[in-house]
Design a protein around this motif. Sequence first.
Motif, mmCIF file in Angstrom:
data_model
loop_
_atom_site.group_PDB
_atom_site.id
_atom_site.type_symbol
_atom_site.label_atom_id
_atom_site.label_comp_id
_atom_site.label_asym_id
_atom_site.label_seq_id
_atom_site.Cartn_x
_atom_site.Cartn_y
_atom_site.Cartn_z
ATOM 1 N N UNK A 175 33.989 14.860 -13.819
ATOM 2 C CA UNK A 175 32.983 15.819 -14.286
ATOM 3 C C UNK A 175 31.883 15.091 -15.046
ATOM 4 N N UNK A 176 30.651 15.515 -14.879
ATOM 5 C CA UNK A 176 29.534 14.905 -15.604
ATOM 6 C C UNK A 176 28.321 14.826 -14.717
ATOM 7 N N UNK A 177 27.138 14.975 -15.318
ATOM 8 C CA UNK A 177 25.913 15.032 -14.525
ATOM 9 C C UNK A 177 25.564 13.700 -13.897
ATOM 10 N N UNK A 178 26.045 12.613 -14.407
ATOM 11 C CA UNK A 178 25.700 11.309 -13.868
ATOM 12 C C UNK A 178 26.899 10.596 -13.246
ATOM 13 N N UNK A 179 27.942 11.311 -12.945
ATOM 14 C CA UNK A 179 29.148 10.686 -12.391
ATOM 15 C C UNK A 179 28.823 10.059 -11.037
ATOM 16 N N UNK A 180 29.042 8.750 -10.867
ATOM 17 C CA UNK A 180 28.730 8.097 -9.582
ATOM 18 C C UNK A 180 29.863 8.284 -8.568
ATOM 19 N N UNK A 181 29.482 8.214 -7.285
ATOM 20 C CA UNK A 181 30.477 8.206 -6.206
ATOM 21 C C UNK A 181 29.821 7.591 -4.978
ATOM 22 N N UNK A 182 30.650 7.161 -4.072
ATOM 23 C CA UNK A 182 30.152 6.527 -2.843
ATOM 24 C C UNK A 182 30.458 7.424 -1.651
ATOM 25 N N UNK A 183 29.436 7.656 -0.842
ATOM 26 C CA UNK A 183 29.588 8.425 0.401
ATOM 27 C C UNK A 183 28.359 8.186 1.273
ATOM 28 N N UNK A 184 28.579 8.108 2.556
ATOM 29 C CA UNK A 184 27.461 7.947 3.487
ATOM 30 C C UNK A 184 26.848 9.308 3.786
ATOM 31 N N UNK A 185 25.529 9.314 3.940
ATOM 32 C CA UNK A 185 24.835 10.547 4.307
ATOM 33 C C UNK A 185 24.171 10.332 5.679
ATOM 34 N N UNK A 186 24.548 11.166 6.633
ATOM 35 C CA UNK A 186 24.009 11.090 7.993
ATOM 36 C C UNK A 186 23.166 12.341 8.256
ATOM 37 N N UNK A 187 22.002 12.115 8.841
ATOM 38 C CA UNK A 187 21.120 13.219 9.220
ATOM 39 C C UNK A 187 21.085 13.326 10.743
ATOM 40 N N UNK A 188 21.225 14.542 11.236
ATOM 41 C CA UNK A 188 21.115 14.815 12.683
ATOM 42 C C UNK A 188 19.852 15.626 12.909
ATOM 43 N N UNK A 189 18.963 15.085 13.735
ATOM 44 C CA UNK A 189 17.701 15.750 14.064
ATOM 45 C C UNK A 189 17.936 16.698 15.243
ATOM 46 N N UNK A 190 17.713 17.986 15.026
ATOM 47 C CA UNK A 190 17.967 18.992 16.065
ATOM 48 C C UNK A 190 16.690 19.503 16.718
ATOM 49 N N UNK A 191 15.619 18.725 16.616
ATOM 50 C CA UNK A 191 14.371 19.130 17.248
ATOM 51 C C UNK A 191 14.521 19.142 18.765
ATOM 52 N N UNK A 192 13.810 20.053 19.425
ATOM 53 C CA UNK A 192 13.886 20.154 20.890
ATOM 54 C C UNK A 192 12.973 19.114 21.527
ATOM 55 N N UNK A 193 13.520 18.378 22.457
ATOM 56 C CA UNK A 193 12.765 17.380 23.231
ATOM 57 C C UNK A 193 12.551 17.979 24.614
#
Length: 368
Positions: A74-92
């Motif tokens: 708990x805490x506003x500045x608590x660090x953690x490690x995790x990858x963030x992946x973005x998926x683009x759903x725009x129409x091609x």
Amino acid sequence: MALIDVVKCEVNDKELVYKFPSDDLRIGTQLVVYPVQTAFFVKGGKVFDEFQSGTHTLKSENIPLLNRLINIPFGSNSPFKAEVWFINQISKLDIKWGTATPIQLEDPRYNIIVPVRAFGQYGFRVKEPRLFLETLIGNMTTFTSEKIEQYFKGKVFSQLNTLISQKIVKDNVSILDINALLIDMSEHCNTQLNSAFNKYGIEIIEFSFMSITVPQDDPSIVKLKEAKDLAARMKITGRDVYQMERSFDVMQAAAQNEGGGMMNLGAGLGAGLGVGAQMGNMFAQTMNTNPTTPPPLPQQTVYFLHLNNQQQGGFNFQTVVNLISQGQVSADTLVWKQGMPSWAKIATLQEFINLFGGPVPPPLPPIT
């Protein structure tokens, strides 16, 4: 490495996948997800929490799955490690396609195999981003729309042969008339191809045929056109009439063949006799198969009369009878019809004798 305050993805329309370049996060970090994007938290190769478009302040409450794994303090500045992946759903939507080599298809009407080339356009988008991430991406940090095109190009072309064949066989459409079905073909292929793409979380959008072409000078196309013309001619004239025309062609060819002497003459006569028998059989069959069809009406005789010092006509039989009853035509009125060598008095014609009180004697010979 400093803790990240803002996590977001700003890429072009060709990038379908983007992995944020740092995994040093903290509670309170701002996660910005733009429209037609979906963000995932990944830890140890496993996908956890998912975020739709909007700005999200990371808290232990909105990353419950990940929080359960790493037990973020708990805490506003608590660090953690995790990858963030973005998926683009725009129409091609601007992907062009075309068959590099002709597809060999059998015409369902005339059973002739002809080469066909097809061209068109389609689009796609990531419909189920989580499925897409788990089945296609793996550990690739970027993934472009060009890769999708390359991945599925072979699958599209391998199925086109089957899909086009199924459609023309089902609708019994000749390959020469296939361009009239481009819209139906497009809808059919769009549905069928989606079943192959959907398993990877991808949706085909507006798969369309722009044209389906055949080489006009190819021998198989020439043969196919001849078969179509023959079928149309037989449909218009009837099979029996067409067979008689062909028989007359045979007789004419035999008669015009002057190089064979008496042997060819005999062959021509034999062919003629055979044709005569064939014609007789065909006429008999026609009469038997069409007993209710009346014979053609007899052609009416046309008469020309010499009235008022001039030729008038042609009149049909009933009109002449009416003129006789009205007194406008007498027994001495001259008449002519087809087949008569010269004009004659109307009372001498067999069909009008009874209208003038019997046969009229010829004029007396001169008295000498």
